[in-house]
Scaffold this motif. Structure first.
Motif, PDB file in Angstrom:
ATOM      1  N   GLY A 147       1.758  -4.365   6.752  1.00 15.35           N
ATOM      2  CA  GLY A 147       0.650  -4.840   5.932  1.00 15.35           C
ATOM      3  C   GLY A 147       0.020  -3.664   5.210  1.00 15.35           C
ATOM      4  O   GLY A 147       0.260  -2.517   5.562  1.00 15.35           O
TER       5      GLY A 147
ATOM      6  N   LYS B  82      -4.872   0.685   6.790  1.00 12.86           N
ATOM      7  CA  LYS B  82      -3.519   1.228   6.622  1.00 12.86           C
ATOM      8  C   LYS B  82      -3.326   2.109   5.398  1.00 12.86           C
ATOM      9  O   LYS B  82      -2.466   2.976   5.391  1.00 12.86           O
ATOM     10  CB  LYS B  82      -2.524   0.081   6.635  1.00 12.86           C
ATOM     11  CG  LYS B  82      -2.565  -0.616   8.000  1.00 12.86           C
ATOM     12  CD  LYS B  82      -1.854  -1.935   8.044  1.00 12.86           C
ATOM     13  CE  LYS B  82      -2.217  -2.663   9.340  1.00 12.86           C
ATOM     14  NZ  LYS B  82      -1.707  -4.025   9.363  1.00 12.86           N
TER      15      LYS B  82
ATOM     16  N   ASN C  38       0.893  -7.860  11.721  1.00  9.68           N
ATOM     17  CA  ASN C  38      -0.283  -7.080  12.141  1.00  9.68           C
ATOM     18  C   ASN C  38      -0.104  -6.568  13.562  1.00  9.68           C
ATOM     19  O   ASN C  38      -0.456  -5.428  13.872  1.00  9.68           O
ATOM     20  CB  ASN C  38      -1.554  -7.934  12.070  1.00  9.68           C
ATOM     21  CG  ASN C  38      -2.102  -8.027  10.653  1.00  9.68           C
ATOM     22  OD1 ASN C  38      -1.718  -7.249   9.780  1.00  9.68           O
ATOM     23  ND2 ASN C  38      -2.997  -8.983  10.429  1.00  9.68           N
TER      24      ASN C  38
ATOM     25  N   GLU D 285       2.201 -13.032   8.899  1.00 12.44           N
ATOM     26  CA  GLU D 285       1.117 -12.053   8.741  1.00 12.44           C
ATOM     27  C   GLU D 285       0.561 -11.602  10.083  1.00 12.44           C
ATOM     28  O   GLU D 285       0.344 -10.410  10.305  1.00 12.44           O
ATOM     29  CB  GLU D 285      -0.008 -12.629   7.874  1.00 12.44           C
ATOM     30  CG  GLU D 285       0.379 -12.882   6.421  1.00 12.44           C
ATOM     31  CD  GLU D 285       0.711 -11.611   5.642  1.00 12.44           C
ATOM     32  OE1 GLU D 285       0.230 -10.525   6.032  1.00 12.44           O
ATOM     33  OE2 GLU D 285       1.461 -11.703   4.657  1.00 12.44           O
TER      34      GLU D 285
ATOM     35  N   ALA E 285      -4.748 -10.528   4.407  1.00 13.08           N
ATOM     36  CA  ALA E 285      -4.164 -11.609   5.199  1.00 13.08           C
ATOM     37  C   ALA E 285      -5.198 -12.279   6.094  1.00 13.08           C
ATOM     38  O   ALA E 285      -5.404 -13.492   6.014  1.00 13.08           O
ATOM     39  CB  ALA E 285      -3.002 -11.085   6.027  1.00 13.08           C
TER      40      ALA E 285
HETATM   41 MG    MG Z   1      -1.615  -7.575   7.738  1.00 15.26          MG
END
Ligand code: MG
Ligand code: ADP
Length: 594
Positions: A94, A80, A34, A30, A99
């Motif tokens: 992601g 996002k 990112n 994760e 997360a």
């Molecule tokens: Mg993420």
């Protein structure tokens, strides 16, 4: 104005909730994803005690403003997507916005981030999901997240952690997969002082492979590139000799996102076909590209699975593209299974040395004649089409054959142990396994027209079957008829067999027929291979010359010539090598010339 907004409740529910943080490797995945989404060019990962004590990920990406950084660690906050339909067009890794919040909830997390080197950055500390401090900090552009004491507040989860080596191996696999998928980003993974992965981010896939895998692996990789309808594939494939007993060397990416897929693995393995034995798996690095509307990316984000809209077409496309690459780089190339020297060169009894002069021509043959003359069995080769065999020598005993009869492309062919054929080719000593080679030849002929290799018996055979065999023949008998076997019921549990392969005794025919029936009725691992295929392989195997069968020199030469004309001369139908080459360099090493 910050970049992050709060998703509405509907969207939150639309996005499948799932366990994000299972173990250190999922945290690494994760955090690194990112960093990739933030446009990092360099990502460094540091582990302490397999990640139990500390996982730190440092990137040089875009960083976050103060308010964004605070929002980022709350659940369902993301920069996002804005609504569910955005998911379909999302090209970030992601999007669920959970997360950081999940990781922060089960650890002591410190986040340092800066957008602009001139402006002070932000340092945030969270413990078990509770915000502790937010303060300005001098920091380079990018984000530095340190996760300590993972699962300190959830003892039940802590218990599920595996051993340190196992967690480290998992993290290494995740980082390797991401590094191979992003050759333009430099990745560095350290466990304590130990550097486990280091790629330079040159953007070149081949170089990235070389930075990750040993030269022994890399020299057996070749590129694949092709298209099939809307599907495009680029990447690298491994030659059969670096295949493994598991699928650990398979890396698949769809529109640049790493994923796992039985379908892709199965299609690729179908393309390798008889180049590999059952339960040997090739090295694969495959970048698939498909228009996003043909894929459902949101099946299982954490499990890294994908659903294709048209699975059959994708399967066909993969088989087609990989088959072409294999044809060009393995099958029609001079490639032969290379001799693999043992790690330690053992000193052994010197082998029998052939005599000089006249005898040297058939020297190796002579050497074994004395060792096992009793078992010599005349081989009768059903060399069907092909060129007619050279006439039998009329000269008396002990007179050398005309050299031409024993040569392939001008190189003399020797036989060894009545099992292997040896000759010199392209700066290498090539050894052929006569049984494997003959199996490949017969298999190709059986596939192109089995009937030509069958004959009608003058006297039909009556064969007694077991109830199981009888049932198999009732269910699957058509497959045998398709291969040119003719039979009918004879009442009770017997059948009458009217035709079978040429060149066999009645007992051998019966034995082969029963073996085929048993093969058709087989269960378990054998089931992985299509029944028709298994029949062809078994028939080829039974009809082929055996190790220990004595071949006449012209038969040996014909065998090699016929092998070269087959579709896949490098392996037998079971995927084992037909030829092994020891190149000159290897020989020089053995004799310590270099
Ligand atoms: Mg993420
Ligand atoms: P998601 O990645 O699904 O959006 P996360 O919880 O992983 O959710 O991250 C929340 C948000 O925090 C991201 O959308 C992004 O804006 C920001 N963020 C997280 N990590 C970084 C990073 N390393 N660099 C810049 N921004 C980040």
């Amino acid at each position: 104005m910050g970049k992050i907004i709060r998703l509405d409740e509907v969207t939150i529910n639309q996005i499948a909730a799932g366990e994000v943080v299972e173990r250190p490797s999922s945290v690494v995945k994760e955090l690194v994803e990112n960093a990739i989404d933030a446009g990092a060019k360099r990502i460094e990962i540091y582990l302490t005690n397999g990640g139990r004590q500390k996982i730190q990920v440092v990137d040089d990406g875009a960083g976050m403003e103060r308010e964004d950084a605070i929002l980022a660690i709350e659940r369902h906050t993301t920069s996002k997507i804005r609504e569910f339909t955005d998911l379909l067009n999302s090209n970030t890794l992601g999007f669920r916005g959970e997360a950081l919040a999940s990781i922060a909830a089960v650890s002591r997390l410190t986040l340092q981030t800066a957008v602009d080197p001139g402006v002070p950055g932000t340092k945030i500390r969270v413990e078990g999901g509770v915000l502790q401090t937010v303060e300005p900090v001098g920091a380079p552009r990018g984000t530095n997240i340190c996760v300590e004491n993972l699962f300190f507040n959830t003892p039940a989860r802590l218990k599920f952690m595996r051993s340190i080596p196992s967690e480290v191996a998992n993290v290494k696999e995740i980082v390797t997969s991401l590094a191979l998928g992003y050759p333009e980003i430099s990745f560095r993974l350290l466990h304590h002082e130990m550097k486990l992965v280091h790629t330079l981010g040159t953007g070149d896939s081949k170089q990235t492979l070389e930075q990750i895998f040993s030269p022994a692996i890399c020299q057996e990789l070749f590129p694949v590139a092709g298209a099939y309808g809307p599907l495009r594939i680029t990447g690298f494939l491994g030659r059969p000799n670096i295949a493994r007993g598991n699928r650990g060397q398979q890396y698949f990416y769809l529109n640049r996102r790493f994923f796992r897929s039985r379908l892709v693995a199965a299609a690729a393995e179908r393309a390798y076909d008889t180049l590999l034995p059952v339960a040997r798996f090739p090295f694969l690095l495959l970048n698939l590209e498909l228009p996003p509307e043909l894929v459902d990316v949101n099946v299982h984000p954490t499990k890294m699975e994908v659903k294709f809209r048209d699975e059959k077409e994708v399967f066909r496309g993969i088989v087609h593209i990989i088959r072409e690459a294999l044809a060009a780089h393995v099958v029609t190339s001079p490639w032969r299974t290379p001799y693999k020297p043992p790690a330690v060169f053992r000193r052994e009894q010197p082998a029998a040395v052939p005599g000089k002069g006249e005898e040297a021509a058939t020297g190796l043959e002579t050497a074994t004649t004395t060792s096992a003359p009793a078992q010599v069995k005349e081989a009768s080769l059903p060399f069907a089409p092909g060129p007619p065999p050279a006439p039998a020598p009329t000269a008396g005993e002990g007179v050398a054959e005309p050299a031409a009869a024993q040569e392939v492309d001008g190189a003399r062919v020797f036989t060894l142990f009545d099992t292997y054929l040896l000759w010199e080719e392209a700066d290498a000593l090539v050894l052929v396994d006569q049984h494997a080679a003959h199996e490949r030849i017969l298999y190709d002929r059986l596939r192109s027209g089995p009937a030509a290799m069958m004959q009608h018996f003058l006297a039909p055979l009556t064969i007694e079957l077991t109830p199981t065999q009888l049932q198999t023949i009732q269910e699957e008998g058509e497959r045998l008829r398709g291969l040119g076997w003719e039979f009918e019921a004879f009442g009770g549990e017997a059948i009458i067999l009217r035709s079978g392969p040429q060149g066999f005794s009645a007992a051998e025919v019966e034995d082969l027929f029963l073996s085929l029936l048993n093969e058709l009725g087989a269960t378990g691992e054998a089931r992985q291979v299509d029944p028709q295929e298994r029949l062809l392989r078994l028939m080829a195997c039974r009809q082929a010359v055996k190790a220990g069968d004595r071949l006449a020199p012209q038969e040996a030469v014909a065998l090699i010539r016929d092998l070269r004309r087959t579709k896949v001369p490098q392996t037998c139908p079971h995927g084992r090598p037909t030829m092994v080459a020891i190149n000159r360099t290897e020989l020089e090493k053995m004799f310590q010339r270099r």
